[in-house]
Structures are given as C-alpha cells and as structure tokens.
Scaffold this motif. Structure first.
Motif, short mmCIF file in Angstrom:
data_model
loop_
_atom_site.label_atom_id
_atom_site.label_comp_id
_atom_site.label_asym_id
_atom_site.label_seq_id
_atom_site.Cartn_x
_atom_site.Cartn_y
_atom_site.Cartn_z
N MET A 1 0.84 -1.20 0.00
CA MET A 1 0.00 0.00 0.00
C MET A 1 0.88 1.25 0.00
N THR A 2 0.52 2.22 -0.81
CA THR A 2 1.28 3.46 -0.81
C THR A 2 0.92 4.32 0.40
N PHE A 3 1.81 5.25 0.73
CA PHE A 3 1.53 6.14 1.84
C PHE A 3 0.25 6.94 1.60
N GLN A 4 0.06 7.40 0.36
CA GLN A 4 -1.13 8.20 0.06
C GLN A 4 -2.40 7.41 0.31
N ASN A 5 -2.44 6.17 -0.14
CA ASN A 5 -3.64 5.35 0.06
C ASN A 5 -3.88 5.06 1.53
N TRP A 6 -2.81 4.78 2.25
CA TRP A 6 -2.94 4.53 3.68
C TRP A 6 -3.44 5.77 4.41
N LEU A 7 -2.90 6.93 4.03
CA LEU A 7 -3.25 8.18 4.70
C LEU A 7 -4.74 8.48 4.62
N THR A 8 -5.34 8.20 3.48
CA THR A 8 -6.76 8.51 3.30
C THR A 8 -7.65 7.72 4.25
N LYS A 9 -7.14 6.61 4.75
CA LYS A 9 -7.96 5.74 5.61
C LYS A 9 -7.76 6.01 7.10
N GLN A 10 -6.88 6.98 7.44
CA GLN A 10 -6.56 7.22 8.84
C GLN A 10 -7.33 8.41 9.40
N ASP A 11 -7.65 8.31 10.69
CA ASP A 11 -8.23 9.45 11.39
C ASP A 11 -7.13 10.31 11.99
N VAL A 12 -6.13 9.67 12.59
CA VAL A 12 -4.98 10.37 13.16
C VAL A 12 -3.70 9.62 12.78
N VAL A 13 -2.68 10.37 12.41
CA VAL A 13 -1.36 9.83 12.12
C VAL A 13 -0.37 10.45 13.09
N ILE A 14 0.42 9.62 13.77
CA ILE A 14 1.36 10.10 14.78
C ILE A 14 2.74 10.28 14.16
N ILE A 15 3.22 11.52 14.18
CA ILE A 15 4.58 11.85 13.74
C ILE A 15 5.50 11.78 14.96
N ASP A 16 6.77 11.51 14.75
CA ASP A 16 7.69 11.39 15.88
C ASP A 16 8.01 12.75 16.51
N LEU B 1 -0.45 27.30 -2.84
CA LEU B 1 0.64 26.58 -3.49
C LEU B 1 0.57 25.09 -3.20
N VAL B 2 0.45 24.71 -1.93
CA VAL B 2 0.51 23.29 -1.58
C VAL B 2 -0.77 22.55 -1.96
N GLU B 3 -1.89 23.22 -1.94
CA GLU B 3 -3.13 22.57 -2.39
C GLU B 3 -3.04 22.23 -3.88
N ALA B 4 -2.36 23.06 -4.66
CA ALA B 4 -2.26 22.85 -6.10
C ALA B 4 -1.16 21.87 -6.49
N ASP B 5 -0.21 21.62 -5.58
CA ASP B 5 0.94 20.77 -5.93
C ASP B 5 0.57 19.30 -5.85
N PRO B 6 0.79 18.53 -6.92
CA PRO B 6 0.36 17.12 -6.92
C PRO B 6 1.16 16.21 -6.00
N ASN B 7 2.36 16.60 -5.63
CA ASN B 7 3.19 15.75 -4.77
C ASN B 7 2.92 15.96 -3.28
N VAL B 8 2.37 17.10 -2.92
CA VAL B 8 2.08 17.38 -1.52
C VAL B 8 0.81 16.65 -1.11
N VAL B 9 0.93 15.74 -0.15
CA VAL B 9 -0.22 14.96 0.29
C VAL B 9 -0.79 15.46 1.61
N ALA B 10 -0.02 16.28 2.33
CA ALA B 10 -0.49 16.89 3.58
C ALA B 10 0.40 18.08 3.85
N TYR B 11 -0.12 19.05 4.59
CA TYR B 11 0.66 20.25 4.84
C TYR B 11 0.21 20.92 6.14
N GLY B 12 1.08 21.82 6.63
CA GLY B 12 0.74 22.51 7.87
C GLY B 12 1.92 23.22 8.46
N ILE B 13 2.11 23.07 9.79
CA ILE B 13 3.10 23.86 10.52
C ILE B 13 3.92 22.96 11.43
N ASN B 14 5.17 23.38 11.66
CA ASN B 14 6.00 22.67 12.64
C ASN B 14 6.96 23.64 13.30
#
Length: 303
Positions: A1-16, A206-219
């Motif tokens: 499964m690709t990351f993109q496909n997996w991401l669509t099925k998640q409610d929360v994803v935990i980043i380190d 910019l990021v909404e229009a970019d086809p490679n960006v699958v999620a975006y935000g702040i850190n």
C-alpha cells in the motif's frame, strides 16, 4: 500500500518528536554547525536508537536525521560530495533498521527530512527567512539531498520549517522530478504569516495545487499558535493538515539550546485533541518533544 492510500484511511497519524532531545539524552553533542547531523558521523547507533524509541512509543512516521545534512554542510568539514551523499543515505538506513527492529504493531513510514537553507546557516534563520540566495543556488543546494533521500528508499519526504514561499516553490519544483509524496510544513511569524512575512493563504494555495504534496501545515512553532492556525487552514483545506510544534521554549542559535523545559503533558493530550478537532490529521512534536510525549499522543488517540 502506498503512503497516500494509507493516509486517506486514517483518522490520526502520529509523527515522531525531537531528534536533538533524544540524542542529548544519550550524551551526544548537538552544539555544532551540523546540529543533529553530526551524529550521522560520530554516533549513528544513537540516531538508530532515537528512531526505535519513537516507533516503540507508537509513532507512524519517523523523520530522518537529515534536516541539516547537505552536501554543502558536510563539505564545510572536508567531506567529499560522495561522502556527503552516503551520510544522507545513512540517515534513511538507520530509520529503516529501527522500523525493522521495532515490534510495535502500528504501520510505520520513513520520511526524509528536508530542512531550509536557513538551517544550513545554523544561525536560527529558519525562523525568520532572513537570508539572501537566488533560486538557482537554492535549487542546487536542495537537489542533491532530495535525490539521495529518494534513492535510499524513503516512503515520503518531509519539507520542514520552511520560512519562505520562494524556497518552498524551489523545493517542490525539484520533487516534481521524483515519484514520491511529500509533507510540507512551515515556520510562522504569526498565525496568518510564514516566518518571513509571506501570507498563509498564498502558502495554502501553493501546496493545495501541488500534486506531490499529500499533507501540509506547521512545525516547530509554539503550541499556542497551532489551534488558531489549523482552524484558519481548515476553512479551505482539501488535503490533510499536519501540526508538530515545539514545546514553546525559545531557541538560542548560538548555543543550539532551548530556553527551558516546559511541561508537555497537556500539549500532547488535551491540546492535541483540540488540534485534531480543528482539522489536523497528522500530529507530532518537534524540538523538545520526547518519546514520552509521542507515547502520550498515541495513547490519547489510539486507546
């Protein structure tokens, strides 16, 4: 499964969480122009241990120790381009080994960290964007690292702490040549502007229009800014949003240290729930966050 496909099925994803904090806990030096990337040379086992601790704590995404690992960075210490590329690839291999060795059941992904040019300058300018560089030089600076990370087999790229829109455009133009998804996150001046003053709205367009960006935000922003900023982005967001702030401490670019230890228990439980309610799907911690914080996040959302 690709990351993109997996991401669509998640409610929360935990980043380190923070690489530096857990390296320092192992008595590894980070007060250096390379910051945590110095450990790729001097203490790779410690980098492996950081990744494993985060996976063991419940993280879905490990971000590689390549934030300040660039050809230009390593060249300043006398390393050849070939040696630098091997060190960048090592950052991926260490995370991959930690994923293999961690026995926790959650799905695990490796994200290749792409820090801004300001991180290479090692003067805190990733929080201001106050540096002069043309697009051609910027392209050359980022291209080799991105290529090395992709060749080493990352599942996705993590464009992190970007203070300027022009730099993000250059990075995305490079990624367009590779078949790899990307997370894009920025540092903030305030809840409606990037660190250098570029508008949050323009970043979102910019990021909404970019086809490679699958999620975006702040850190690596103060946690107090997260809920409001995510709520603003959520009004127009069609892609998943992410947030992984620091603890709220203040960074000293000279000593490469943070001002104080701030209690993070509520940040990664009560406040994190609010970020999720406001629209954030991918949630983690940046500087000063530990594996204990990521364990709290995992417990908050998965128990």
């Amino acid at each position: 499964m690709t990351f993109q496909n997996w991401l669509t099925k998640q409610d929360v994803v935990i980043i380190d969480g923070s690489m530096s904090r857990l390296l320092e806990a192992q008595h590894i030096q980070t007060n250096h122009k390379l910051w945590t990337a110095l450990a790729l040379i001097e203490a790779p086992e410690a980098v492996y241990q950081v990744h494993k601790r985060y996976f063991d704590a419940g993280a879905n995404i490990a971000i590689t120790d390549s934030y300040q690992a660039t050809v230009k960075s390593f060249a300043g210490l006398g390393y050849s381009e070939a040696d630098a590329i091997n060190l960048i690839k090592k950052s991926v291999q260490l995370a991959q080994q930690a994923r293999e060795d961690s026995k926790t059941p959650q799905t695990k992904w490796i994200a290749g960290s792409i820090g801004p040019y300001g991180a290479y300058l090692s003067d805190g300018s990733e929080y201001t964007g106050n540096y002069q560089i043309d697009d051609k030089t910027m392209y050359a600076f980022h291209e080799t690292r991105i290529k090395a990370l992709v060749e080493a087999g990352v599942d996705l790229l993590a464009i992190e702490t970007i203070p300027r829109l022009d730099e993000l455009r250059v990075i995305l133009s490079i990624i367009a040549h590779f078949d790899v998804p990307a997370l894009a996150s920025i540092s903030l001046k305030d809840t409606t502007h990037m660190a250098n003053g570029d508008s949050l709205d323009t970043f979102q367009d910019l990021v909404e229009a970019d086809p490679n960006v699958v999620a975006y935000g702040i850190n690596c922003t103060a946690p107090q800014a997260v809920a409001k900023t995510i709520a603003i982005l959520a009004k127009q967001a069609k892609k998943p949003l992410l947030a992984y702030p620091n603890s709220g401490a203040i960074f000293d670019p000279i000593s490469k240290t943070w001002s104080e230890d701030i209690s993070t228990k509520d940040i990664f439980s009560i406040e994190a729930k609010d970020w999720h309610d406001k629209g954030a799907k991918l949630i983690g911690g940046c500087c000063c966050a530990t594996d204990d914080d990521i364990a709290i996040l995992a417990e908050t959302f998965h128990n």
